[in-house]
Design an enzyme around this catalytic site. Structure first.
Site, PDB file in Angstrom:
ATOM      1  N   THR A 199       0.827  -1.304  -0.094  1.00 35.67           N
ATOM      2  CA  THR A 199      -0.081  -0.175   0.013  1.00 35.67           C
ATOM      3  C   THR A 199       0.809   1.138  -0.067  1.00 35.67           C
ATOM      4  O   THR A 199       0.870   2.197  -0.782  1.00 35.67           O
ATOM      5  CB  THR A 199      -1.173  -0.129   1.247  1.00 35.67           C
ATOM      6  OG1 THR A 199      -1.874  -1.031   1.058  1.00 35.67           O
ATOM      7  CG2 THR A 199      -1.784   1.137   1.141  1.00 35.67           C
ATOM      8  N   THR A 200       1.983   1.267   0.775  1.00 28.76           N
ATOM      9  CA  THR A 200       2.916   2.528   0.778  1.00 28.76           C
ATOM     10  C   THR A 200       3.482   2.457  -0.470  1.00 28.76           C
ATOM     11  O   THR A 200       3.774   3.911  -0.927  1.00 28.76           O
ATOM     12  CB  THR A 200       3.911   2.314   2.173  1.00 28.76           C
ATOM     13  OG1 THR A 200       3.047   1.902   3.222  1.00 28.76           O
ATOM     14  CG2 THR A 200       4.776   3.321   2.226  1.00 28.76           C
TER      15      THR A 200
ATOM     16  N   TYR B  48     -13.501  -5.372  -1.001  1.00 27.25           N
ATOM     17  CA  TYR B  48     -14.726  -4.869  -1.865  1.00 27.25           C
ATOM     18  C   TYR B  48     -15.398  -5.893  -2.134  1.00 27.25           C
ATOM     19  O   TYR B  48     -16.673  -6.311  -1.789  1.00 27.25           O
ATOM     20  CB  TYR B  48     -14.285  -3.884  -2.987  1.00 27.25           C
ATOM     21  CG  TYR B  48     -15.369  -3.525  -3.692  1.00 27.25           C
ATOM     22  CD1 TYR B  48     -16.122  -2.391  -3.143  1.00 27.25           C
ATOM     23  CD2 TYR B  48     -15.881  -3.904  -4.860  1.00 27.25           C
ATOM     24  CE1 TYR B  48     -17.196  -1.688  -3.843  1.00 27.25           C
ATOM     25  CE2 TYR B  48     -16.928  -3.223  -5.554  1.00 27.25           C
ATOM     26  CZ  TYR B  48     -17.766  -2.563  -4.885  1.00 27.25           C
ATOM     27  OH  TYR B  48     -18.672  -1.722  -5.723  1.00 27.25           O
TER      28      TYR B  48
ATOM     29  N   TYR C 294      -1.860 -10.480   5.487  1.00 20.94           N
ATOM     30  CA  TYR C 294      -1.874  -9.155   5.841  1.00 20.94           C
ATOM     31  C   TYR C 294      -3.714  -8.821   6.438  1.00 20.94           C
ATOM     32  O   TYR C 294      -4.246  -9.042   5.527  1.00 20.94           O
ATOM     33  CB  TYR C 294      -1.743  -8.353   4.901  1.00 20.94           C
ATOM     34  CG  TYR C 294      -1.778  -6.691   5.174  1.00 20.94           C
ATOM     35  CD1 TYR C 294      -1.727  -6.143   6.381  1.00 20.94           C
ATOM     36  CD2 TYR C 294      -1.513  -5.945   4.135  1.00 20.94           C
ATOM     37  CE1 TYR C 294      -1.621  -4.781   6.701  1.00 20.94           C
ATOM     38  CE2 TYR C 294      -1.842  -4.544   4.166  1.00 20.94           C
ATOM     39  CZ  TYR C 294      -1.590  -3.844   5.533  1.00 20.94           C
ATOM     40  OH  TYR C 294      -1.689  -2.485   5.651  1.00 20.94           O
TER      41      TYR C 294
ATOM     42  N   ARG D  49      -9.236  -1.344   5.599  1.00 20.60           N
ATOM     43  CA  ARG D  49      -9.099  -1.292   4.234  1.00 20.60           C
ATOM     44  C   ARG D  49      -9.641  -2.215   3.393  1.00 20.60           C
ATOM     45  O   ARG D  49     -10.080  -2.176   2.315  1.00 20.60           O
ATOM     46  CB  ARG D  49      -7.485  -1.314   3.757  1.00 20.60           C
ATOM     47  CG  ARG D  49      -6.705  -0.008   4.163  1.00 20.60           C
ATOM     48  CD  ARG D  49      -5.256  -0.380   3.650  1.00 20.60           C
ATOM     49  NE  ARG D  49      -4.540   0.921   4.007  1.00 20.60           N
ATOM     50  CZ  ARG D  49      -4.311   2.234   3.318  1.00 20.60           C
ATOM     51  NH1 ARG D  49      -5.033   2.343   2.067  1.00 20.60           N
ATOM     52  NH2 ARG D  49      -3.610   2.947   3.611  1.00 20.60           N
TER      53      ARG D  49
ATOM     54  N   LYS E 115       0.941 -10.080   9.204  1.00 14.86           N
ATOM     55  CA  LYS E 115       0.859  -8.621   9.385  1.00 14.86           C
ATOM     56  C   LYS E 115      -0.285  -8.082  10.166  1.00 14.86           C
ATOM     57  O   LYS E 115      -1.483  -8.124   9.330  1.00 14.86           O
ATOM     58  CB  LYS E 115       1.390  -7.665   8.194  1.00 14.86           C
ATOM     59  CG  LYS E 115       1.256  -6.431   8.392  1.00 14.86           C
ATOM     60  CD  LYS E 115       1.449  -5.633   7.066  1.00 14.86           C
ATOM     61  CE  LYS E 115       1.558  -4.011   7.553  1.00 14.86           C
ATOM     62  NZ  LYS E 115       1.794  -3.259   6.196  1.00 14.86           N
TER      63      LYS E 115
ATOM     64  N   ILE F 164       6.050  -4.360  10.228  1.00 12.06           N
ATOM     65  CA  ILE F 164       6.271  -3.990   8.902  1.00 12.06           C
ATOM     66  C   ILE F 164       5.844  -2.542   8.907  1.00 12.06           C
ATOM     67  O   ILE F 164       4.809  -2.231   9.114  1.00 12.06           O
ATOM     68  CB  ILE F 164       5.333  -5.007   8.010  1.00 12.06           C
ATOM     69  CG1 ILE F 164       5.747  -6.427   8.114  1.00 12.06           C
ATOM     70  CG2 ILE F 164       5.155  -4.459   6.554  1.00 12.06           C
ATOM     71  CD1 ILE F 164       4.890  -7.300   7.266  1.00 12.06           C
TER      72      ILE F 164
END
Length: 305
Positions: A51-52, A114, A138, A143, A166, A205
Site C-alpha cells: 500500500t505504501t 470490496y 495481512y 482497508r 501482519k 512492517i
C-alpha cells in the site's frame, strides 16, 4: 525463496515507497537509493509494491518489474517480499507465481477486498496462494472491510507456507497469536515498540522506516520507552491522512524523492506540512532520509498524474 527461519527472524521490514520521475513513471535510480538507505540502517526486509509502495496504482507489468528489479539488485542483502495479493484470486495466483519465478523470498497476501467472500471462500483464496510459496498474511480490516478472525487464522496457520501475520488489530491480538506460536508483525508503527517488547511480536512492517530507519531499528532492538514517546507524534503525523499521503509528502519535503504523485493521492496541505516540519526539526537531520532540511513545498509545485 527464503527459508521460514530466515523470514521469521526479520525484525524490521519496510513497506518501501515507490518514487516517480517527472513524467510520473517509476524512478528506479531513486528507488535504489531509498533501498540502500534501508540496508545501511539495518532493516531486514522490504515489501515491494505494498500500500505504501502504491502497488494499487500500478499495472501488473510495472508491479512485477519492480519486484524483479528489487530481487536482481538487492536479494543477496535484504529480504524481498512482493505484495502479490489481490481481491481477484486468479490475478493473485498469476502474480505470485511470477514473483517467485523472479526470486522474491516471500509474498504478502491480503484477503479479498470490496468483493468480500465467505469464510470458505477466504480459505480457498489463501490456500491457493499459499500453495505457491511462503507468505505473510495481512489483516487490515480498515482497508478490506473484513476482519480475519483468530479462529480462521488458527486454521490457516497450519499451512506449511504460512509465515505469520501482519496484524493491524492491536497488541492484545498479537500477544494472543504469539502465545499460540503464530508469528506476528505489527502493522501499526505507533504500537510496534510495545508489540515487540511487551507483547512478543516478531517485529514490524513499517511505514515510518521510510523516513527514520535508523531510529526505528534502534527502537526495536531493546525497550526504549522514552525514544518511543519522542517518535510517537511524528508517527501519528505520518497517518494524519490515509497512508501513503503523508509519507509521500514527507519524503518530498526532505528531498528524498521528487514531488511527483499518482492520483488519487495528493500532497498534505501547507498547515499539515508545517506540523511535519516542526516534528522533523526536533530530530538530528542525519536520521532523516533525504538530501535537505525538511521544508514546506507549495501544493502547486507537486506534479499529479
Amino acid at each position: 525463496m527464503g527459508t521460514m527461519e530466515q523470514l521469521r527472524q526479520a525484525r524490521v521490514i519496510t513497506a518501501i515507497k515507490t518514487p516517480y520521475n517527472d513524467d510520473g513513471e517509476i524512478c528506479l535510480e531513486t528507488f535504489d537509493a531509498l533501498v540502500e538507505r534501508q540496508i545501511a540502517a539495518g532493516v531486514d526486509g522490504i515489501v515491494v509494491g505494498g500500500t505504501t509502495g502504491e502497488g494499487q496504482l500500478m499495472n501488473w507489468e510495472e508491479h512485477l518489474m519492480l519486484i524483479a528489479h528489487s530481487v536482481a539488485t538487492f536479494a543477496e542483502r535484504i529480504l524481498i517480499i512482493g505484495n502479490t495479493g489481490s481481491n481477484n484470486t486468479r490475478e493473485a495466483i498469476k502474480a505470485t507465481k511470477y514473483g517467485f519465478a523472479t526470486g522474491m523470498h516471500a509474498a504478502l497476501q491480503i484477503n479479498p477486498y470490496y468483493g468480500r467472500t465467505s469464510v470458505l471462500g477466504l480459505q480457498a483464496h489463501f490456500n491457493a496462494v499459499l500453495d505457491i510459496g511462503p507468505a505473510f498474511i495481512y489483516n487490515v480490516p480498515g482497508r478490506t472491510g473484513q476482519d480475519l478472525t483468530p479462529d480462521f487464522i488458527g486454521l490457516l496457520a497450519q499451512h506449511k507456507n504460512f509465515i505469520g501475520m501482519k496484524e493491524c488489530q492491536g497488541n492484545e491480538r498479537i500477544a494472543a497469536y504469539e502465545s499460540q506460536g503464530i508469528a506476528c508483525w505489527s502493522g501499526n508503527d505507533d504500537e510496534a515498540h510495545d508489540a515487540v517488547h511487551q507483547h512478543g511480536a516478531h517485529g514490524v512492517i513499517s511505514v515510518a522506516t521510510n523516513l527514520i530507519p535508523e531510529l526505528f531499528c534502534d527502537l526495536l532492538k531493546s525497550p526504549q520507552p522514552e525514544l518511543n514517546a519522542e517518535l510517537t507524534p511524528l508517527m501519528n503525523w505520518l497517518f494524519c491522512e490515509p497512508n501513503p499521503i503523508a509519507i509521500n509528502t514527507a519524503l518530498a519535503m526532505t528531498g528524498a524523492v521528487k514531488p511527483v504523485l499518482r492520483l488519487p493521492y495528493v500532497p498534505l496541505t501547507q498547515k499539515q506540512q508545517e506540523q511535519g516540519v516542526e516534528l522533523m526539526s526536533k530530530l538530528d537531520e542525519k536520521y532523516l532520509v533525504g538530501e535537505q532540511t525538511a521544508a514546506i513545498i507549495a501544493e502547486n509545485a507537486f506534479k499529479l498524474y
